[in-house]
Design a protein around this motif. Structure first.
Motif, mmCIF file in Angstrom:
data_model
loop_
_atom_site.group_PDB
_atom_site.id
_atom_site.type_symbol
_atom_site.label_atom_id
_atom_site.label_comp_id
_atom_site.label_asym_id
_atom_site.label_seq_id
_atom_site.Cartn_x
_atom_site.Cartn_y
_atom_site.Cartn_z
ATOM 1 N N GLU A 190 -6.945 13.773 20.245
ATOM 2 C CA GLU A 190 -7.036 14.716 19.132
ATOM 3 C C GLU A 190 -5.678 15.345 18.830
ATOM 4 N N TYR A 191 -4.925 15.667 19.889
ATOM 5 C CA TYR A 191 -3.588 16.237 19.714
ATOM 6 C C TYR A 191 -2.680 15.246 18.981
ATOM 7 N N LEU A 192 -2.678 13.999 19.413
ATOM 8 C CA LEU A 192 -1.827 12.990 18.780
ATOM 9 C C LEU A 192 -2.256 12.729 17.339
ATOM 10 N N ASP A 193 -3.558 12.770 17.061
ATOM 11 C CA ASP A 193 -4.039 12.621 15.691
ATOM 12 C C ASP A 193 -3.529 13.761 14.813
ATOM 13 N N LYS A 194 -3.616 14.996 15.308
ATOM 14 C CA LYS A 194 -3.158 16.154 14.538
ATOM 15 C C LYS A 194 -1.650 16.096 14.302
ATOM 16 N N LYS A 195 -0.904 15.572 15.251
ATOM 17 C CA LYS A 195 0.549 15.469 15.110
ATOM 18 C C LYS A 195 0.955 14.293 14.223
ATOM 19 N N GLY A 196 0.013 13.399 13.905
ATOM 20 C CA GLY A 196 0.303 12.279 13.028
ATOM 21 C C GLY A 196 0.964 11.104 13.720
ATOM 22 N N ILE A 197 0.799 10.979 15.017
ATOM 23 C CA ILE A 197 1.370 9.863 15.780
ATOM 24 C C ILE A 197 0.446 8.656 15.603
ATOM 25 N N SER A 198 0.967 7.553 15.109
ATOM 26 C CA SER A 198 0.126 6.381 14.865
ATOM 27 C C SER A 198 -0.279 5.726 16.178
ATOM 28 N N GLU A 199 -1.322 4.945 16.114
ATOM 29 C CA GLU A 199 -1.851 4.243 17.305
ATOM 30 C C GLU A 199 -0.797 3.328 17.931
ATOM 31 N N ASN A 200 0.096 2.786 17.115
ATOM 32 C CA ASN A 200 1.108 1.845 17.610
ATOM 33 C C ASN A 200 2.119 2.492 18.549
ATOM 34 N N PHE A 201 2.297 3.810 18.437
ATOM 35 C CA PHE A 201 3.304 4.491 19.233
ATOM 36 C C PHE A 201 2.724 5.263 20.399
ATOM 37 N N ARG A 202 1.447 5.081 20.650
ATOM 38 C CA ARG A 202 0.795 5.812 21.754
ATOM 39 C C ARG A 202 0.778 4.971 23.007
ATOM 40 N N TRP A 203 0.714 5.636 24.136
ATOM 41 C CA TRP A 203 0.641 4.943 25.407
ATOM 42 C C TRP A 203 -0.779 4.741 25.832
#
Length: 79
Positions: free
Chosen positions: A66-79
């Motif tokens: 949820e935090y990464l979604d709110k920050k706008g980090i795309s799925e490709n850049f997540r660990w």
């Protein structure tokens, strides 16, 4: 629930004082924008904290996503 203090920028504080004590409604749009930004920061901080300190791994992962979604980090850049 524990009551905590929240800091706001001095300009926002000054606008709130003018609005409520001096009946100066000219800065109502800026006040709304400033308070919305502050709420976004508070929610992001709460989600980040939960992603690190939640009791279970599932809760931590949910908060992290949820935090990464709110920050706008795309799925490709997540660990």
């Amino acid at each position: 629930m524990e009551i905590k203090n929240v800091q706001i920028p001095f300009t926002l504080f000054r606008q709130l004082v003018s609005y409520h004590l001096l009946d100066d409604y000219s800065c109502s749009d800026e006040i709304c924008k400033g308070l919305e930004e502050k709420m976004d920061h508070l929610v992001n901080r709460q989600l980040y904290t939960q992603s690190k300190t939640a009791a279970t791994e599932e809760e931590r992962e949910k908060a992290r996503k949820e935090y990464l979604d709110k920050k706008g980090i795309s799925e490709n850049f997540r660990w």
